[in-house]
Design a protein around this motif. Structure first.
Motif, PDB file in Angstrom:
ATOM      1  N   SER A 207      -4.641   0.031  -6.546  1.00  0.00           N
ATOM      2  CA  SER A 207      -5.489  -0.786  -7.421  1.00  0.00           C
ATOM      3  C   SER A 207      -6.853  -0.890  -6.773  1.00  0.00           C
ATOM      4  O   SER A 207      -7.155  -1.832  -6.063  1.00  0.00           O
ATOM      5  CB  SER A 207      -4.836  -2.153  -7.484  1.00  0.00           C
ATOM      6  N   GLN A 396       2.271 -11.152  -2.042  1.00  0.00           N
ATOM      7  CA  GLN A 396       1.796 -10.408  -0.871  1.00  0.00           C
ATOM      8  C   GLN A 396       0.279 -10.458  -0.750  1.00  0.00           C
ATOM      9  O   GLN A 396      -0.275 -10.353   0.341  1.00  0.00           O
ATOM     10  CB  GLN A 396       2.253  -8.955  -1.009  1.00  0.00           C
ATOM     11  N   GLY A 402       7.651  -9.973   1.737  1.00  0.00           N
ATOM     12  CA  GLY A 402       9.007 -10.259   1.267  1.00  0.00           C
ATOM     13  C   GLY A 402       9.048 -10.652  -0.195  1.00  0.00           C
ATOM     14  O   GLY A 402       8.151 -11.335  -0.694  1.00  0.00           O
TER      15      GLY A 402
END
Ligand SMILES: Cc1cc2nc3c(=O)[nH]c(=O)nc-3n(C[C@H](O)[C@H](O)[C@H](O)COP(=O)(O)OP(=O)(O)OC[C@H]3O[C@@H](n4cnc5c(N)ncnc54)[C@H](O)[C@@H]3O)c2cc1C
Length: 661
Positions: A207, A396, A402
């Motif tokens: 991105s 994130q 996680g």
């Protein structure tokens, strides 16, 4: 401004954070759109095919207790369930499940499709549209205000508000709140040996447009790294050479709403590296991007690459690996413990050197990925950015690592974006209530210079924050904000009543007969007997089934799940009795902490004028702009003396303001 479409809430990215955020906003009555690069890869598990584990299992239980979906989806596609740490105290008991990756995506799409106010769209978001105080519409490049520290948060925020997004194809979509959850995709760069290529994760584009656009918004950024191990073809592995590690016979579900777990359960297998593995790595570590200097950003300390392990623990002759199935209808095997970004040919030699994997074929090499993240001290406790109203960040992108940490932020961002649009008070949990609150408070108060992972040791009161009482702590909040359906609320109340009655039975009912194994305790209450360290509630089960049979009567859907649910409810009652003294002591400490949390620091507070405060303290406090004295006390390097000075000056400045106004 004519938008091609208008929504209340737009969520960018259908990963683990985005799915929770979108479901929350839609379930709370907001017209929500979830934009993502590939609808086939919604809720893709980029790395290990597992949910939960130490402290991560606590987060999933808390997401579920608030009405989130990660627990329910995991229970529907879990192919191995284990309750970890049952030999230790209940504070660290934590569920973990291997999941069928492909089925996880399918199930999550089903769950998203259930929300009538939620629209899922496949498109690349290229920019965030802002409206500044003069109502002129700007794309992110319009103004540069980032480092102008003289402008207070409120001025900045008043200056700009998110009003929509712009897609790569030029369409502009209106939104009253925008939640960005783009994971590892912002300017993602994959490293495998000397090879690098832009990507969001293996096989998916990065991105870049949005990455650059977010930089222009003036939010402080950072660059982080994470890595993943190779995947093997299970048909080429000699499984007879490994020790199987099966799941629990009675799977403990993640969701308080799960009644049955019927899918086939499969084992994982334990393997070990050999001297030869270590030699191959030692001789090639200079070609690892982490050691060649190719990667400069910081990775997750708690998920070390195999290279790190060999370099940091040179005396260890072997390291344990777990061969984890990625699903029931695939032969793909995840090599947990062998995260690496060494060149492909080195990875092949590494794998062949593991006893039992001599003939194993590699389906995908391991790799490392670097990506942009935002400094989470830019955020409020609601995960709204301090500088741009209506813009929220979760997952994130905030510097965590996680699925579980991402999901926890996603549900909170979704709930708070919805509450703000509905003009209702935000949902701000405190550290004494939830790991979710500890996660958010740590991020916004301390920031992070490496991917942040949750641990039970991060909790001040972990005996209070157990997996078995997550619903008691959080479901009432979920109900208040409109996340808990009537039927689930009724079930929750019935369970609380059941557990309350069991505690009463244990506290009042005197044991009959000769006392059985504990003759000296004949005539005592169950609770008195339970206080003995050698006595567990499971040992009293037969007697309790006679004393309070209704507690054990459950719908006959799934005996194994029932057994696990009853065991967890009994454990909850037992813990409250066995640790009553310790819990009461913690309760007092919690009250003290809550007091400092209630002491809010006004948004207009001037740190620069607090005499006696060092320049460094003034800078730290002005950088984070904590909302309470409690939060101020948790900023790294801020001393208790500094906090009490601020406390004194709040009154002084308040009086000055009153005089001058
Ligand atoms: C290689 C790798 C290794 C990892 N290793 C670990 C590990 O060892 N331990 C661990 O705990 N976690 C690990 N993770 C991290 C884990 O995958 C993430 O923490 C988790 O997936 C984060 O969830 P998220 O929702 O923030 O983002 P993701 O799950 O990454 O989802 C982001 C979503 O945003 C979408 N998106 C991105 N940009 C745009 C855009 N411009 N427009 C529209 N949609 C967009 C993507 O399509 C994707 O669906 C690893 C991840 C990767 C990639």
């Amino acid at each position: 401004m004519a938008f091609s479409e208008q929504f209340d809430v737009v969520v960018v990215g259908a990963g683990h954070a985005g799915c929770e955020a979108a479901v929350a906003a839609a379930r709370m009555g907001l017209k929500t759109a979830l934009f993502t690069l590939s609808v086939e890869l919604i809720a893709q598990m980029s790395c290990n095919p597992a949910v939960g584990g130490i402290a991560k299992g606590h987060l999933v239980r808390e997401i579920d207790a608030l009405g989130g979906v990660m627990g329910e989806v995991t229970d529907a596609v879990g192919i191995q369930f284990r309750l970890l740490n049952t030999s230790r105290g209940p504070a660290v008991w934590s569920p973990r499940a291997q999941c069928d990756k492909a089925q996880y995506r399918v199930k999550m799409r089903e769950v998203l499709a259930r929300e009538p106010l939620l629209t899922v769209k496949e498109a690349e978001v290229a920019d965030v549209l802002l409206e500044s105080s003069d109502c002129s519409l700007q794309s992110s490049g319009g103004e540069r205000q980032a480092e102008d520290r003289s402008l207070k948060t409120e001025d900045l925020r008043r200056a700009r508000r998110a009003v929509g997004i712009k897609l790569r194809d030029g369409r502009e979509i209106g939104a009253r709140a925008v939640i960005i959850t783009t994971g590892t995709f912002l300017n993602g760069l994959i490293h495998c040996g000397e090879q690098t290529h832009p990507a969001g994760r293996s096989g998916e584009p990065p991105s870049q447009l949005l990455g650059e656009a977010l930089k222009l918004l003036g939010l402080r950024g950072t660059r982080l790294k994470t890595g993943t191990p190779p995947r093997l073809d299970g048909r080429t592995i000699d499984w007879s050479r490994f020790t199987a590690q099966p799941g629990d016979a009675e799977p403990t579900p993640f969701s308080f709403r799960t009644k049955t777990i019927k899918q086939r359960q499969v084992p994982c297998y334990i393997a070990f590296t050999s001297e030869e593995t270590h030699r191959v790595i030692r001789e090639n570590v200079h070609r690892s991007p982490m050691y060649s200097g190719q990667i400069k950003s910081i990775g997750p300390r708690y998920c070390p690459s195999i290279e790190d392990k060999i370099v940091k623990f040179p005396d260890k002759t072997t390291h344990q690996l777990f061969l984890e199935p990625e699903g029931l209808n695939t032969d793909e095997v995840y090599v947990n413990g062998m995260s690496t970004s060494l060149p492909v040919e080195v990875q092949l030699a590494m794998i062949a050197s593991v006893p039992g994997l001599e003939t194993a074929k590699m389906l995908r090499p391991g790799y490392a990925i670097e990506y942009d993240a935002i400094d989470p001290t830019e955020l409020e406790r609601t995960l709204e950015t301090k500088k741009i109203a209506g813009l929220y960040l979760a997952g994130q992108i905030n510097g965590t690592s996680g699925y579980e940490e991402a999901g926890a932020q996603g549900i909170m961002a979704g709930i708070n974006a919805a509450l703000k649009l509905k003009g209702e008070a935000p949902l701000v949990l405190d550290r004494t209530e939830a790991y979710i609150a500890i996660l958010i408070d740590d991020l916004i108060s301390k920031g992070t210079n490496e991917p942040y992972r949750m641990f039970t040791s991060r909790a001040e009161f972990r005996l209070h924050l157990r997996i078995d009482n997550a619903d008691r702590r959080l479901t009432p909040h979920g109900r208040r904000v409109g996340m808990i359906a009537d039927a689930d609320w009724a079930e929750f109340q019935a369970k609380q009543e059941r557990v309350r009655r069991m505690a009463a039975v244990l506290g009042k009912a005197k044991r009959t007969g000769d006392g059985g194994r504990w003759p000296e305790a004949a005539g005592q209450t169950f609770a008195q007997l339970l206080k003995r360290p050698e006595v567990s509630i499971e040992l009293l089960r037969r007697e309790l089934e006679r004393a309070y049979p209704e507690f054990f009567a459950r719908p006959a859907e799934d005996a194994a799940v029932n057994a696990a649910v009853i065991r967890n409810e009994l454990k909850s009652v037992e813990t409250e009795i066995k640790y009553a003294g310790y819990l009461a002591q913690q309760e007092r400490a919690i009250e003290r902490l809550k007091k400092s949390e209630q002491r809010t620091i006004p948004e207009w507070f001037e740190y620069a004028t607090v005499s006696g405060l060092s320049r460094e303290m003034k800078e730290k406090l002005a950088h984070v702009r904590p909302r309470t004295l409690g939060q101020a006390s948790r900023i790294p390097g801020v001393t208790p003396a500094a906090v009490s000075l601020v406390n004194v000056f709040i009154e002084i400045q308040r009086k000055r303001l009153a005089i001058s106004s």
